[in-house]
Design an enzyme around this catalytic site. Structure first.
Site, mmCIF file in Angstrom:
data_model
loop_
_atom_site.group_PDB
_atom_site.id
_atom_site.type_symbol
_atom_site.label_atom_id
_atom_site.label_comp_id
_atom_site.label_asym_id
_atom_site.label_seq_id
_atom_site.Cartn_x
_atom_site.Cartn_y
_atom_site.Cartn_z
ATOM 1 N N CYS A 151 0.832 -1.200 0.000
ATOM 2 C CA CYS A 151 0.000 0.000 0.000
ATOM 3 C C CYS A 151 0.868 1.251 0.000
ATOM 4 O O CYS A 151 0.553 2.228 -0.688
ATOM 5 C CB CYS A 151 -0.941 -0.010 1.207
ATOM 6 S SG CYS A 151 -2.107 1.372 1.209
ATOM 7 N N GLU A 221 -4.057 -4.892 -4.144
ATOM 8 C CA GLU A 221 -4.035 -3.518 -4.643
ATOM 9 C C GLU A 221 -4.646 -3.438 -6.039
ATOM 10 O O GLU A 221 -5.426 -2.530 -6.345
ATOM 11 C CB GLU A 221 -2.604 -2.962 -4.637
ATOM 12 C CG GLU A 221 -2.038 -2.689 -3.258
ATOM 13 C CD GLU A 221 -2.797 -1.587 -2.525
ATOM 14 O OE1 GLU A 221 -3.352 -0.682 -3.187
ATOM 15 O OE2 GLU A 221 -2.847 -1.639 -1.291
#
Length: 236
Positions: A151, A221
Site C-alpha cells: 500500500c 491492490e
C-alpha cells in the site's frame, strides 16, 4: 499503455541485490497490470467516470480505517523503539493526511461523511482488510511489514507515474499530487530502508512467508482498483 519506466521502481533505495528490490521483482507484473488498468489510466486520460472514483474514495475510507489499525499492530511488534515510533506516526498520519485528502475530495464528488459511512464495505475491501489484520496480529513483525508495504510502495509508484502524465480533472489531480509528491515518497523510502535492514536477517522459511504476504497484498491492490472500476457490490 504503461511506459517503459514503470518496469523498475522509482521510490526507495533501489539498490541492486537489496531485499526490497527482490520483493519488487516478484510483483513487477502485478504493478504493470495496475498501471495498465482502466481505472488508473482513466485518472489521466479523462475516461474514468466520476461515480467510479467516488465509489473508490468511499471504499478507501473504509480501507484506511483498518490500515491504520494494522500499522499500529506492526508498530507494537517493531524491533526498535525508533521503528515503533515510525509506524505509530504513519498510523496517525492516515487520519491526519490521507483522510483529510478525502475530506477535500468528498465534497467535490458530492459525498458527505455520513453518506460514506452508509456505503457498505465491498467484498474486496473486506477481504483485503481482513487479510491485513490477520497477518499483522497473527504473524511476525516481518510478516506484518510485508503485508502493509505494498500500500505504501505501489501508491507512491502509481503517483509518480501519473504525476508525469497529469490530469485535466482537478479532483483526480489532487489525488495524484498527494501520492506522487516528495513527502509521500520520503515516507515510503523510510519504510523501505527498514525492510532492507530486517529482510537479510530472516531465515529462509521466514523470508518465504514474508514474500508471500507481499505478493498477496500487491494483488489486492490491483483488485481494489478493479473493484472500484466495476462498482463492485455484494452479489447476494
Amino acid at each position: 499503455m504503461p511506459s517503459d519506466t514503470t518496469t523498475a521502481p522509482r521510490i526507495g533505495p533501489n539498490v541492486a541485490g537489496s531485499w526490497s528490490s527482490s520483493l519488487w521483482n516478484e510483483i513487477a507484473p502485478t504493478f504493470e497490470a495496475i498501471i495498465a488498468h482502466p481505472f488508473v489510466t482513466g485518472l489521466t486520460d479523462g475516461t474514468l467516470p466520476a461515480d467510479a472514483f467516488a465509489g473508490y474514495v468511499a471504499q478507501d475510507v473504509h480501507y484506511l480505517r483498518t490500515y491504520a489499525r494494522a500499522l499500529a499492530v506492526v508498530a507494537a511488534k517493531a524491533p526498535t523503539l525508533a521503528d515503533t515510533a515510525m509506524f505509530a506516526r504513519h498510523a496517525a498520519e492516515v487520519f491526519d493526511v490521507e483522510l483529510s485528502l478525502h475530506g477535500e475530495l468528498l465534497p467535490a464528488l458530492g459525498l458527505s461523511t455520513e453518506a460514506v459511512d452508509a456505503v457498505p464495505v465491498a467484498p474486496t475491501t473486506l477481504a483485503y482488510n481482513s487479510y491485513l489484520l490477520a497477518t499483522a496480529y497473527g504473524g511476525s513483525f516481518a510478516d506484518g511489514l510485508a503485508a502493509v508495504l505494498p500500500c505504501y510502495w505501489i501508491y507512491a509508484e502509481v503517483g509518480a507515474e501519473l504525476l508525469q502524465r497529469g490530469s485535466s480533472d482537478a479532483r483526480y489531480q489532487r489525488w495524484i499530487d498527494s501520492y506522487g509528491g516528495d513527502e509521500f515518497a520520503a515516507t515510503v523510502t523510510e519504510v523501505l530502508a527498514l525492510a532492507d535492514r530486517i529482510g537479510p536477517e530472516l531465515t529462509p522459511a521466514d523470508d518465504a512467508t514474508a514474500r508471500e504476504h507481499f505478493v498477496v497484498t500487491s494483488r489486492y491492490e490491483w483488485m481494489f482498483f478493479d473493484a472500484a472500476y466495476r462498482r463492485e457490490v455484494w452479489p447476494v
